[in-house]
Design a protein around this motif. Structure first.
Motif, PDB file in Angstrom:
ATOM      1  N   THR A  39       0.829  -1.206   0.000  1.00  0.00           N
ATOM      2  CA  THR A  39       0.000   0.000   0.000  1.00  0.00           C
ATOM      3  C   THR A  39       0.860   1.250   0.000  1.00  0.00           C
ATOM      4  N   PHE A  40       1.954   1.238   0.772  1.00  0.00           N
ATOM      5  CA  PHE A  40       2.859   2.391   0.803  1.00  0.00           C
ATOM      6  C   PHE A  40       3.511   2.614  -0.565  1.00  0.00           C
ATOM      7  N   VAL A  41       3.904   1.541  -1.210  1.00  0.00           N
ATOM      8  CA  VAL A  41       4.497   1.651  -2.544  1.00  0.00           C
ATOM      9  C   VAL A  41       3.447   2.108  -3.548  1.00  0.00           C
ATOM     10  N   PHE A  42       2.255   1.524  -3.453  1.00  0.00           N
ATOM     11  CA  PHE A  42       1.161   1.830  -4.374  1.00  0.00           C
ATOM     12  C   PHE A  42       0.820   3.319  -4.373  1.00  0.00           C
ATOM     13  N   ALA A  43       1.016   3.974  -3.233  1.00  0.00           N
ATOM     14  CA  ALA A  43       0.616   5.371  -3.085  1.00  0.00           C
ATOM     15  C   ALA A  43       1.317   6.295  -4.067  1.00  0.00           C
ATOM     16  N   LEU A  79      -4.608  -3.364  -3.032  1.00  0.00           N
ATOM     17  CA  LEU A  79      -3.484  -2.443  -2.927  1.00  0.00           C
ATOM     18  C   LEU A  79      -2.215  -3.157  -2.489  1.00  0.00           C
ATOM     19  N   ASP A  80      -2.300  -3.994  -1.467  1.00  0.00           N
ATOM     20  CA  ASP A  80      -1.117  -4.683  -0.951  1.00  0.00           C
ATOM     21  C   ASP A  80      -0.494  -5.589  -2.007  1.00  0.00           C
ATOM     22  N   PHE A  81      -1.319  -6.379  -2.675  1.00  0.00           N
ATOM     23  CA  PHE A  81      -0.780  -7.331  -3.647  1.00  0.00           C
ATOM     24  C   PHE A  81      -0.212  -6.623  -4.870  1.00  0.00           C
ATOM     25  N   VAL A  82      -0.984  -5.683  -5.442  1.00  0.00           N
ATOM     26  CA  VAL A  82      -0.521  -4.984  -6.645  1.00  0.00           C
ATOM     27  C   VAL A  82       0.735  -4.173  -6.347  1.00  0.00           C
ATOM     28  N   GLY A  83       0.750  -3.488  -5.214  1.00  0.00           N
ATOM     29  CA  GLY A  83       1.914  -2.677  -4.863  1.00  0.00           C
ATOM     30  C   GLY A  83       3.169  -3.498  -4.678  1.00  0.00           C
ATOM     31  N   CYS A  84       3.055  -4.635  -3.986  1.00  0.00           N
ATOM     32  CA  CYS A  84       4.226  -5.485  -3.740  1.00  0.00           C
ATOM     33  C   CYS A  84       4.663  -6.230  -4.993  1.00  0.00           C
ATOM     34  N   ALA A  85       3.726  -6.871  -5.668  1.00  0.00           N
ATOM     35  CA  ALA A  85       4.070  -7.782  -6.762  1.00  0.00           C
ATOM     36  C   ALA A  85       4.571  -7.056  -8.003  1.00  0.00           C
TER      37      ALA A  85
END
Length: 453
Positions: free
Chosen positions: A228-232, A395-401
Motif C-alpha cells: 500500500t505504501f508503494v502503491f501510493a 493495494l497490498d498485492f498490486v503494490g508489492c508484486a
C-alpha cells in the motif's frame, strides 16, 4: 534508410517543404504545458492509495509508516527522473525500450508485463473505490430510503451504470492533454477529501492510547502493508505518456513536473492517512469511509473520492491499451493515441525518396482496434472489481508484486546495465524493491489466503 540525394543549393528549402508536408500527416503530439502535465501526473499519482493509507498505518504503526511513505515518495521520484534521463541520452527511448537496450527482447517484455500488471491492478482498484463509495454516498446524502433508491444505488448496479456512462467515455479519448481539465477537478476533489478527513479529526475526542502505543509501536502488519505504501506513489506505468505529451520534452522540465507532482501527492497522502489513523486508531480500515458515522461531510467525501477515481482511471487504462496494442497489433501508442516517429530525419528522407514511394505510416491503432481493445480491457477490469473482496487486499498485492518491480527493481537494474556502475541511490532502490517485491508479496498473498480479523 533511403539515401540522401539532395542538391546542396536547395537542400534547406526542400527539407522545409518536406517538413511542412509531413506535418499534415504527423501532427505534433507535444501539446501539454508543464502546468497541464503536472496536473495530469499528479492525478496519476493520487489514486486509491489516499484512502488505503490510513488502514496501512493502523496495521503498521504511525512513525514507521510516515517514514516509509516519505521514503517511497523520494525513491519513486528518483526512479522517474532516472528513466527520463536515461531515455533522453538514448534517442528518447521509453521505459520498455530501455529494458530492451539493457537486456534485449526479454527485458522489453518484462518491463511491459510489469507495467501492464500494475496498470491493470490500478484500474481494478479504482473501480472498487467507486463501487464501495459512490452509491452509498449518494443514497445517504439524498436521504432516500425507498426500495427503488436502494435498488438503483446498489453498490454493484450503480457502479456498473457509472462506469459505462462516465468512465468508459473518458477512457476512449485519444489525447491526454484533453484530460488536463478533468485532472484539475480530480486534484481539487482530493484536497477537499483531505480537508474533510482533517475536520472529522478535529470534531472527535482524542484517542486514549498511550503515546508509545499510538505513535511508536511497530506492528505485525507492517510488512504486508508495504504494498500500500508503494502503491501510493508508483507512476512509472504512465509517466512516459505524460512526458510525450509535453511541449518541452527535456529532463529539466520533466524534473519540475515530477517534483511538484510527487510533493503534492506525498503531502496529501500522508496528511489524509495520518488524520484518519489519529481519529480511529486501530479501527481504521483500507475502505476508509466505512468506519465514519454517517454525516453530510462524510457522504460528500465518498462522492468526491468516487469522482476522483473516475477521472484518474483513464491514465493507467491508456497504458494497458497501449501495451495490448503493441503486443497484438504491433503498434506502439504514445500518450494515449499520440504517435511518435523515432527518427524524423529518416521519415523526411523516405518522403522525398526518388522513385521509391514509401508512405509514412502512422503508428497508432485504428478506430476499430482502439474500440475493441478498450471494451475488452474495460469489461475484464469491471468484472474483477465488482467481485474483489476489499480494497486493502488489492493495494497490498498490486503494490508489492508489480509496483516494486516497475518503481525500483527494473529502473535500478537497467541503470546498472546501461551505465555500468552503481550509485548509493540505485543501491537503496534495489534493496527496497527486492525486499518489498519478495517478502512483501509473500505476506500480501498470505493475507489474501488466510485473512486476519
Amino acid at each position: 534508410m533511403v539515401k540522401k540525394n539532395l542538391d546542396p543549393s536547395n537542400s534547406s528549402l526542400n527539407m522545409d517543404q518536406l517538413r511542412a508536408s509531413l506535418s499534415a500527416l504527423i501532427p505534433d503530439p507535444k501539446q501539454s504545458s508543464n502546468f497541464a502535465a503536472t496536473l495530469n501526473f499528479t492525478n496519476c499519482v493520487l489514486g486509491a492509495g489516499i484512502i488505503g493509507t490510513g488502514g496501512a498505518i493502523a496495521s503498521s504503526g504511525f512513525t514507521i509508516s510516515i517514514f516509509t511513505l516519505v521514503l517511497c515518495a523520494l525513491l519513486t521520484r528518483i526512479s522517474l527522473d532516472m528513466i527520463i534521463r536515461l531515455g533522453d541520452t538514448r534517442n528518447g527511448a521509453n521505459f520498455e525500450k530501455l529494458g530492451e537496450l539493457a537486456f534485449g527482447n526479454l527485458g522489453k517484455k518484462i518491463v511491459g508485463g510489469a507495467k501492464f500488471l500494475y496498470s491493470f491492478g490500478c484500474c481494478c482498484a479504482y473501480i472498487v473505490v467507486i463501487r464501495k463509495n459512490l452509491g452509498s454516498g449518494l443514497i445517504n446524502i439524498s436521504s432516500c430510503s425507498t426500495s427503488l433508491c436502494k435498488s438503483v444505488f446498489n453498490d454493484e448496479v450503480f457502479c456498473t451504470i457509472v462506469c459505462l456512462t462516465l468512465v468508459l467515455p473518458l477512457s476512449l479519448k485519444r489525447n491526454l492533454d484533453s484530460l488536463s481539465r478533468f485532472s484539475f477537478i480530480s486534484v481539487c476533489c482530493v484536497v477537499l477529501i483531505a480537508s474533510i478527513v482533517f475536520s472529522e479529526f478535529l470534531d472527535r475526542d482524542p484517542l486514549t492510547y498511550s503515546d508509545n502505543t499510538l505513535y511508536f509501536e511497530v506492528r505485525s502488519g507492517y510488512i504486508s502493508s508495504l504494498g500500500t505504501f508503494v502503491f501510493a506513489f508508483v507512476s512509472q506505468h504512465t509517466h512516459n505518456g505524460i512526458y510525450s505529451s509535453m511541449k518541452n520534452q527535456t529532463p529539466k522540465d520533466w524534473e519540475q513536473v515530477s517534483l511538484y507532482s510527487i510533493t503534492i501527492a506525498c503531502t496529501v497522502t500522508v496528511l489524509t492517512g495520518s488524520f484518519a489513523y489519529l481519529t480511529f486508531g486501530l479501527e481504521t480500515t483500507s475502505d476508509l469511509f466505512t468506519v465514519y458515522h454517517e454525516s453530510v461531510q462524510v457522504d460528500l467525501a465518498e462522492i468526491l473520492l468516487s469522482f476522483t477515481m473516475i477521472f484518474t482511471f483513464p491514465m493507467p487504462f491508456y497504458t494497458c491499451r497501449a501495451l495490448v496494442g503493441e503486443w497484438f497489433f504491433s503498434v506502439q501508442e504514445v500518450g494515449g493515441g499520440e504517435f511518435e516517429v523515432e527518427d524524423m530525419e529518416e521519415a523526411l528522407l523516405k518522403a522525398e525518396g526518388g522513385g521509391e514511394e514509401e508512405e509514412v505510416e502512422e503508428a497508432k491503432l485504428s478506430n476499430f482496434q482502439w474500440t475493441v481493445t478498450s471494451l475488452g480491457l474495460f469489461a475484464v477490469s469491471l468484472t474483477i472489481a465488482l467481485t474483489a473482496p476489499n480494497l486493502g487486499a488489492v493495494l497490498d498485492f498490486v503494490g508489492c508484486a508489480s509496483g516494486s518491480a516497475i518503481a525500483f527493481i527494473l529502473p535500478a537494474a537497467i541503470f546498472v546495465k546501461l551505465e555500468n556502475h552503481w550509485t548509493p541511490k540505485v543501491v537503496v532502490m534495489a534493496i527496497v524493491g527486492a525486499f518489498v517485491g519478495i517478502v512483501g508479496t509473500g505476506f500480501a498473498v498470505a493475507n489474501i489466503i488466510f485473512p486476519s480479523d
